[in-house]
Write a protein that holds these residues in place. Structure first.
Motif, PDB file in Angstrom:
ATOM      1  N   GLY A 482     -15.662  11.549 -12.429  1.00 34.17           N
ATOM      2  CA  GLY A 482     -15.268  12.514 -11.465  1.00 34.17           C
ATOM      3  C   GLY A 482     -14.726  11.889 -10.179  1.00 34.17           C
ATOM      4  N   LEU A 483     -14.061  10.796 -10.273  1.00 36.62           N
ATOM      5  CA  LEU A 483     -13.400   9.961  -9.139  1.00 36.62           C
ATOM      6  C   LEU A 483     -11.933  10.359  -9.541  1.00 36.62           C
ATOM      7  CD1 LEU A 483     -15.686   6.840  -9.120  1.00 36.62           C
ATOM      8  CD2 LEU A 483     -15.949   8.969  -7.914  1.00 36.62           C
ATOM      9  N   ASP A 484     -11.444  10.329  -8.162  1.00 33.43           N
ATOM     10  CA  ASP A 484      -9.999  10.708  -8.226  1.00 33.43           C
ATOM     11  C   ASP A 484      -9.450   9.093  -7.912  1.00 33.43           C
ATOM     12  OD1 ASP A 484      -7.344  10.882  -7.446  1.00 33.43           O
ATOM     13  OD2 ASP A 484      -7.797  12.111  -5.650  1.00 33.43           O
ATOM     14  N   LEU A 485      -8.692   8.514  -8.808  1.00 34.32           N
ATOM     15  CA  LEU A 485      -8.233   7.247  -9.042  1.00 34.32           C
ATOM     16  C   LEU A 485      -6.722   7.367  -9.097  1.00 34.32           C
ATOM     17  CD1 LEU A 485      -9.082   4.015  -9.271  1.00 34.32           C
ATOM     18  CD2 LEU A 485      -8.850   4.378 -11.763  1.00 34.32           C
ATOM     19  N   THR A 486      -6.303   6.562  -8.209  1.00 34.19           N
ATOM     20  CA  THR A 486      -4.740   6.210  -8.254  1.00 34.19           C
ATOM     21  C   THR A 486      -4.306   4.769  -8.466  1.00 34.19           C
ATOM     22  OG1 THR A 486      -4.590   7.779  -6.384  1.00 34.19           O
ATOM     23  CG2 THR A 486      -2.709   6.419  -6.582  1.00 34.19           C
ATOM     24  N   ILE A 487      -3.548   4.899  -9.553  1.00 34.66           N
ATOM     25  CA  ILE A 487      -3.272   3.464 -10.056  1.00 34.66           C
ATOM     26  C   ILE A 487      -1.627   3.067  -9.528  1.00 34.66           C
ATOM     27  CG2 ILE A 487      -2.762   2.108 -12.051  1.00 34.66           C
ATOM     28  CD1 ILE A 487      -5.012   4.047 -13.393  1.00 34.66           C
ATOM     29  N   VAL A 488      -1.967   1.918  -8.803  1.00 33.06           N
ATOM     30  CA  VAL A 488      -0.543   1.377  -8.014  1.00 33.06           C
ATOM     31  C   VAL A 488      -0.172  -0.041  -8.981  1.00 33.06           C
ATOM     32  CG1 VAL A 488       0.469   0.575  -5.907  1.00 33.06           C
ATOM     33  CG2 VAL A 488      -1.195   2.501  -5.999  1.00 33.06           C
ATOM     34  N   ASP A 489       1.261   0.218  -9.298  1.00 32.97           N
ATOM     35  CA  ASP A 489       1.595  -0.959  -9.610  1.00 32.97           C
ATOM     36  C   ASP A 489       2.220  -1.793  -8.633  1.00 32.97           C
ATOM     37  OD1 ASP A 489       1.173  -1.422 -12.710  1.00 32.97           O
ATOM     38  OD2 ASP A 489       1.874   0.722 -12.505  1.00 32.97           O
ATOM     39  N   VAL A 490       1.810  -3.164  -8.467  1.00 33.45           N
ATOM     40  CA  VAL A 490       2.685  -3.859  -7.401  1.00 33.45           C
ATOM     41  C   VAL A 490       2.891  -5.428  -8.295  1.00 33.45           C
ATOM     42  CG1 VAL A 490       2.867  -4.965  -5.058  1.00 33.45           C
ATOM     43  CG2 VAL A 490       1.534  -3.027  -5.482  1.00 33.45           C
ATOM     44  N   HIS A 491       3.988  -5.517  -8.630  1.00 38.60           N
ATOM     45  CA  HIS A 491       4.478  -6.705  -9.608  1.00 38.60           C
ATOM     46  C   HIS A 491       5.171  -7.490  -8.822  1.00 38.60           C
ATOM     47  CE1 HIS A 491       3.650  -3.962 -13.347  1.00 38.60           C
ATOM     48  NE2 HIS A 491       2.633  -4.117 -12.866  1.00 38.60           N
ATOM     49  N   SER A 492       4.540  -8.449  -8.000  1.00 34.56           N
ATOM     50  CA  SER A 492       5.285  -9.342  -7.080  1.00 34.56           C
ATOM     51  C   SER A 492       4.471 -10.673  -7.207  1.00 34.56           C
ATOM     52  CB  SER A 492       5.815  -9.087  -5.801  1.00 34.56           C
ATOM     53  OG  SER A 492       4.482  -9.151  -4.815  1.00 34.56           O
TER      54      SER A 492
END
Ligand SMILES: Cc1cc2nc3c(=O)[nH]c(=O)nc-3n(C[C@H](O)[C@H](O)[C@H](O)COP(=O)(O)OP(=O)(O)OC[C@H]3O[C@@H](n4cnc5c(N)ncnc54)[C@H](O)[C@@H]3O)c2cc1C
Length: 540
Positions: A482-492
């Motif tokens: 029940g958790l609100d998870l945002t997935i963020v891609d930072v490819h550097s």
């Protein structure tokens, strides 16, 4: 702040404050960078930065024998406008989304209040005081009373948080005292202080020095610090009362005379407010929680305000407790989540009050020699020595990225340790690290955004390597919990090096909960531990 954290999550909040409104006296004058980052997360950092001093007003810290006499030392700091420009080019210790802002608490409180009031689940009741409460185990029954006429009411709540200041009724009702040093004696910042809020329209004309945000006097007669409140005519002048000075007997004429001793000249001044407070305290409450009742802010820790840490530590308490209470009230947090508040915040309170004490010692134990103000070679030599001292001291007290960003939650049961050791704690140096338990390292992205602006309001999984395992397992586990998870891609490469990991799990308060390659763990076990649902998961 807590009402904002909870209200933003739709949690019903009733706030009572016995004062008729927010503070009239300016009180604290420094909003640290970490606090500004929290305001940015909530969407109102720019509003706060627009308050207080004009955009082009320098926020220097300057030391004088008396304001209209000799200047001894100065630590130059940027204006609010330059701060927002400069931060984009800073790195290392000052790699941050926001720089500090020098603004009086009275202005910040108005913004916090306005935002809290705009949240439908929050109701604010100024002019009401808490007179009693009972924690029945299932809920807390609180008795409140309208200050004006004694009208009484009852509130039943799931939890009660005492953010009720140094004389905290809630803390005393729980039976907790403070531990630490109750009263240090110093030449300055150790004793009874007199806070004079005043208007002096001629100040900038009369004082023959560059403008500053913080004006400190150093002499053997009337030591004081004074914050510029609006950059035009309002000031918050704090002086230590001498033996025999009874604050009850100080009239407005007497307060004006004290200010004039600080200025070193006669000057028109309208006294707006006078208060007393005690400097020289290094106190932390014995416990920050009992059952369904919590303590935060000055109720939990009392500072000597050197370094400007009291209000800022209070803000961090609210941020820490806010997401945890909301998670539990939504039925998602485990039994360990609320207990982790004390486990995380009490050590930080001890750390921060300890730093403030050292700054106060450095400022307040250094006393003026009698010849300091003399127009003689001996006087000039004494001023030179004092200037050297304060030039060093100012940088130690006011350039504190280590204090601001370096507070950590090592050993917390909801932090998933990876066995690495964080850099040593130091007040003036912050070494960005994604070692779990600390503020998540910041960087500016190529498109000009702060990394923090890409985060979700709740949980964020940072994917720092395109080859990191698919995030699907994390997404599924978060959804099951029940958790609100945002997935963020930072490819550097820069980000990957900074985090020294392919993946990092960031808590709602922007603290690293876990980092790794993703191959070695079960996302469900990591997330469960981070919300207090099971005992520490074993990690390589
Ligand atoms: C005159 C003054 C000058 C200061 N100057 C500085 C400074 O220069 N630098 C610095 O860092 N810090 C300074 N401080 C300290 C700083 O203001 C505090 O650290 C900060 O306000 C802590 O916030 P808080 O919400 O925990 O407590 P507070 O701001 O004290 O707020 C507690 C609130 O609880 C309310 N309350 C208390 N009991 C009850 C009850 N039974 N029912 C309902 N409401 C209740 C009070 O009305 C008050 O509004 C100063 C404080 C004062 C008073």
């Amino acid at each position: 702040m807590l009402a904002n954290e909870l209200g933003r999550r739709g949690i019903r909040v009733v706030l009572v404050d016995q004062k008729p409104s927010t503070a009239f006296n300016p009180q604290a004058n420094a909003t640290q960078a970490r606090t500004m980052e929290h305001y940015r997360r909530l969407g109102f950092a720019d509003e706060v930065r627009a308050q207080g001093l004009p955009p082009d007003y320098p926020t220097d810290i300057a030391y004088f024998t008396r304001y209209a006499k000799y200047e001894l030392a100065r630590f130059q700091q940027p204006s609010p406008k330059r701060a927002t420009e400069e931060i984009r080019n800073l790195s290392g210790s000052w790699s941050a989304a926001e720089l500090p802002h020098r603004v009086s608490q009275k202005f910040v409180e108005i913004i916090l209040r306005r935002h809290a009031e705009s949240l439908p689940s929050v109701s604010l009741h100024y002019g009401w005081r808490l007179t009693g409460f009972v924690d029945s185990g299932d809920s807390v029954d609180a008795e409140i009373e309208r200050v004006e006429d004694g009208l009484r009411a009852r509130v039943r709540a799931s939890y009660l948080v005492g953010g009720d200041g140094p004389h905290s009724f809630v803390r005393q009702h729980l039976g907790f005292g403070y531990t630490g040093e109750a009263q240090a004696a110093r030449d300055f910042m150790g004793g009874r202080m007199f806070a004079i809020y005043l208007r002096a329209p001629d100040f900038y004309r009369l004082v023959p020095h560059d403008k500053a945000w913080m004006y400190v006097t150093f002499n053997s007669d009337r030591r004081a610090y004074m914050a510029a409140v609006d950059g035009k005519q309002e000031f918050a002048f704090h002086t230590q009362l001498r033996m025999g000075e009874d604050p009850e007997q100080i009239t407005h004429a007497g307060a004006k005379a004290m200010f004039e001793r600080g200025v070193g000249a006669s000057i028109d001044a309208e006294i707006l407010d006078c208060r007393t407070w005690i400097a020289g305290r290094t106190l932390v409450a014995e416990r920050l929680q009992k059952g369904r009742v919590f303590l935060g802010g000055d109720a939990a820790h009392l500072f000597t305000p050197a370094g400007g840490l009291g209000y800022n530590t209070a803000i961090d308490d609210a941020v820490n407790l806010g997401w945890k209470l909301a998670t539990v009230l939504r039925g998602r947090g485990g039994p360990g989540l609320l207990e982790s508040y004390e486990a995380e915040r009490q050590p930080v309170a001890r750390r921060n009050t300890g730093y403030a004490r050292k700054f106060a010692d450095s400022l307040g134990l250094f006393a003026a020699v009698p010849e300091l103000e003399d127009d003689t070679p001996a006087g000039a030599a004494a001023r030179l020595r004092a200037g050297e001292y304060f030039n060093r001291h100012a940088r130690e007290e006011f350039n504190i990225p280590g204090v601001t960003f370096g507070g950590r939650y090592d050993g917390s049961p909801i932090i998933v340790s990876d066995g690495t050791v964080p850099p040593p704690d130091a007040p003036n140096l912050y070494v960005p690290t994604a070692c779990p338990g600390g503020r998540t390292p910041h960087l500016w992205l190529k498109d000009g955004r702060s990394l923090y602006d890409t985060f979700g309001f709740e949980w964020t999984l940072l994917r720092l390597d395109p080859r990191a395992p698919n995030a699907e397992g994390w997404r599924r586990s978060a959804s099951e919990l029940g958790l609100d998870l945002t997935i963020v891609d930072v490819h550097s490469a820069e980000a990957r090096d900074l985090y020294a990991a392919d993946l990092a799990l960031i808590r709602p308060d922007q603290v690293v909960a876990w980092r790794g390659s993703g191959r070695e763990v079960d996302p469900s076990a990591v997330l469960s531990q981070a919300i207090g649902k099971n005992s520490p998961s074993s990690q390589a």
